[in-house]
Design a protein around this motif. Structure first.
Motif, PDB file in Angstrom:
ATOM      1  N   GLU A 124     137.620  -3.296  -2.864  1.00  0.00           N
ATOM      2  CA  GLU A 124     138.104  -2.396  -3.916  1.00  0.00           C
ATOM      3  C   GLU A 124     138.560  -3.182  -5.146  1.00  0.00           C
ATOM      4  O   GLU A 124     139.642  -2.968  -5.672  1.00  0.00           O
ATOM      5  N   TRP A 125     137.706  -4.075  -5.589  1.00  0.00           N
ATOM      6  CA  TRP A 125     137.947  -4.837  -6.815  1.00  0.00           C
ATOM      7  C   TRP A 125     137.049  -4.363  -7.951  1.00  0.00           C
ATOM      8  O   TRP A 125     137.523  -4.087  -9.057  1.00  0.00           O
ATOM      9  N   LEU A 126     135.758  -4.239  -7.677  1.00  0.00           N
ATOM     10  CA  LEU A 126     134.816  -3.928  -8.755  1.00  0.00           C
ATOM     11  C   LEU A 126     135.088  -2.575  -9.399  1.00  0.00           C
ATOM     12  O   LEU A 126     134.798  -2.386 -10.586  1.00  0.00           O
ATOM     13  N   ASP A 127     135.655  -1.626  -8.648  1.00  0.00           N
ATOM     14  CA  ASP A 127     135.916  -0.306  -9.230  1.00  0.00           C
ATOM     15  C   ASP A 127     136.980  -0.348 -10.317  1.00  0.00           C
ATOM     16  O   ASP A 127     137.115   0.601 -11.097  1.00  0.00           O
ATOM     17  N   ALA A 208     130.810   3.740  -3.896  1.00  0.00           N
ATOM     18  CA  ALA A 208     129.550   3.391  -4.546  1.00  0.00           C
ATOM     19  C   ALA A 208     128.603   4.577  -4.573  1.00  0.00           C
ATOM     20  O   ALA A 208     128.807   5.587  -3.882  1.00  0.00           O
ATOM     21  N   HIS A 209     127.549   4.448  -5.383  1.00  0.00           N
ATOM     22  CA  HIS A 209     126.469   5.444  -5.441  1.00  0.00           C
ATOM     23  C   HIS A 209     125.180   4.728  -5.802  1.00  0.00           C
ATOM     24  O   HIS A 209     125.186   3.708  -6.499  1.00  0.00           O
ATOM     25  N   VAL A 243     131.212   2.372  -8.094  1.00  0.00           N
ATOM     26  CA  VAL A 243     130.437   1.181  -8.462  1.00  0.00           C
ATOM     27  C   VAL A 243     128.955   1.383  -8.159  1.00  0.00           C
ATOM     28  O   VAL A 243     128.593   1.883  -7.089  1.00  0.00           O
ATOM     29  N   ALA A 244     128.114   0.970  -9.089  1.00  0.00           N
ATOM     30  CA  ALA A 244     126.666   0.929  -8.860  1.00  0.00           C
ATOM     31  C   ALA A 244     126.354  -0.365  -8.121  1.00  0.00           C
ATOM     32  O   ALA A 244     125.909  -1.360  -8.715  1.00  0.00           O
ATOM     33  N   LEU A 245     126.592  -0.375  -6.814  1.00  0.00           N
ATOM     34  CA  LEU A 245     126.435  -1.605  -6.040  1.00  0.00           C
ATOM     35  C   LEU A 245     124.994  -2.101  -6.019  1.00  0.00           C
ATOM     36  O   LEU A 245     124.753  -3.296  -5.862  1.00  0.00           O
TER      37      LEU A 245
END
Length: 336
Positions: A124-127, A208-209, A243-245
């Protein structure tokens, strides 16, 4: 004053008296780390897998990006066996001050290590990496501007060339919706992690999505005191967006990753031994205390792998071997 969402998020979260400078995440939303020690146990098992793949080197890194209160690395250190613990170099990366009770074996820093050999986990960093928002108009995509003190929005000019390229590839407006969160800063942030990994595994865990199922109106929202609140970037709340992982995965491959896996937390943790299986009822008759402990453990594990909750998080895992590639230090956002 009207600013872009990226600028507003940067100030609200990481600027002077920003939300993440003065607050700990555990006070505002529930994370997998806080939900159960089973998450740290799974990370420890993953670390063991990486250690074995690297041939049990004299030193091995565990880097926790966006460490928050340092709970994950603290739990891993407490349960690691003596042989591994003696070789383990633990780094917690976060802009907030270290907690008073931080284990003396943990290096607390606001920047990524230059070189990492081992396991990097970004839970839960990139968000929370700041990004811009765009809306589709008859004249094409336009940046969304925001008034930080109120959260009111209005449209600005078109995104820059690189942002437009990202939108066309990863979130094409019109065909997928009317509003998009431009994930290029997250791609660059993740690439900066992978580029520093000389050998080992980098894992990003987040809401993510995928490109074929982006939310039509975006995901930007706020959290405060355990509740979802309007996204007002006035420093009073967390500001987050999913996030667009898949885009991050492509950026990681450009940074040198040689193997990529995209999965859910449910699948990843089940592969690491987190099952949520209830103990047999017969145990209650022979060992009531053990039965209750096992039942509590099963309940915690079930929360971690619940597909409608934490188990629905995306897991991006990327392996890297060989020499590190050039970093993206000039364009990388600050660690959170």
């Amino acid at each position: 004053m009207w600013v872009t969402w990226r600028e507003a998020m940067q100030r609200a979260l990481y600027g002077e008296n920003g939300f993440y400078i003065r607050e700990r995440p555990s006070g505002h939303f529930r994370t997998s780390v806080a939900a159960s020690p089973a998450f740290a146990d799974a990370v420890l098992r993953l670390l063991g897998t990486v250690d074995a793949a690297l041939g049990h080197p004299p030193e091995i890194d565990l880097v926790d990006v966006g460490s928050g209160d340092g709970l994950l690395v603290t739990q891993v250190l407490r349960t690691a066996g003596p042989e591994l613990a003696e070789r383990l170099r633990v780094t917690a990366v976060d802009l907030s001050p270290p907690p008073a009770d931080l284990d003396k074996e943990v290096t607390w820093t606001g920047t990524l290590p230059e070189t990492i050999a081992g396991l990097v986990i970004a839970n839960e960093w990139l968000d929370n990496v700041p990004l811009d928002v765009a809306e589709q108009t008859p004249d094409g995509p336009r940046l969304v501007l925001v008034e930080p003190e109120t959260g009111r929005e209005r449209l600005g000019g078109p995104p820059g060339a690189r942002d437009m390229e990202w939108l066309e590839r990863w979130w094409p407006l019109g065909s997928t919706g009317l509003r998009a969160e431009i994930g290029l800063p997250r791609d660059e942030a993740w690439a900066s992690v992978v580029s520093r990994l000389s050998r080992g595994l980098a894992v990003a865990v987040d809401y993510a999505h995928p490109v074929d199922n982006r939310p039509p109106f975006g995901t930007l929202t706020g959290y405060r005191d355990g509740a979802c609140v309007p996204a007002v970037p006035d420093r009073s709340c967390d500001i987050t967006a999913h996030v667009a992982l898949d885009a991050c995965a492509a950026a990681g491959e450009r940074a040198g990753a040689i193997s990529t896996t995209l999965s859910t937390q449910r699948d990843a943790l089940r592969g690491l031994g987190v099952s949520g299986t209830r103990p047999p009822l017969s145990l209650a008759g022979t060992d009531p205390g053990g039965y209750l402990r096992a039942l509590a453990q099963a309940s915690q594990e079930a929360e971690l792998i619940d597909p409608a909750g934490l188990g629905g998080f995306g897991w991006l895992s990327q392996w890297k071997r060989g020499q590190p590639v050039d970093t993206l230090s000039d364009s990388s956002p600050r660690m959170t």
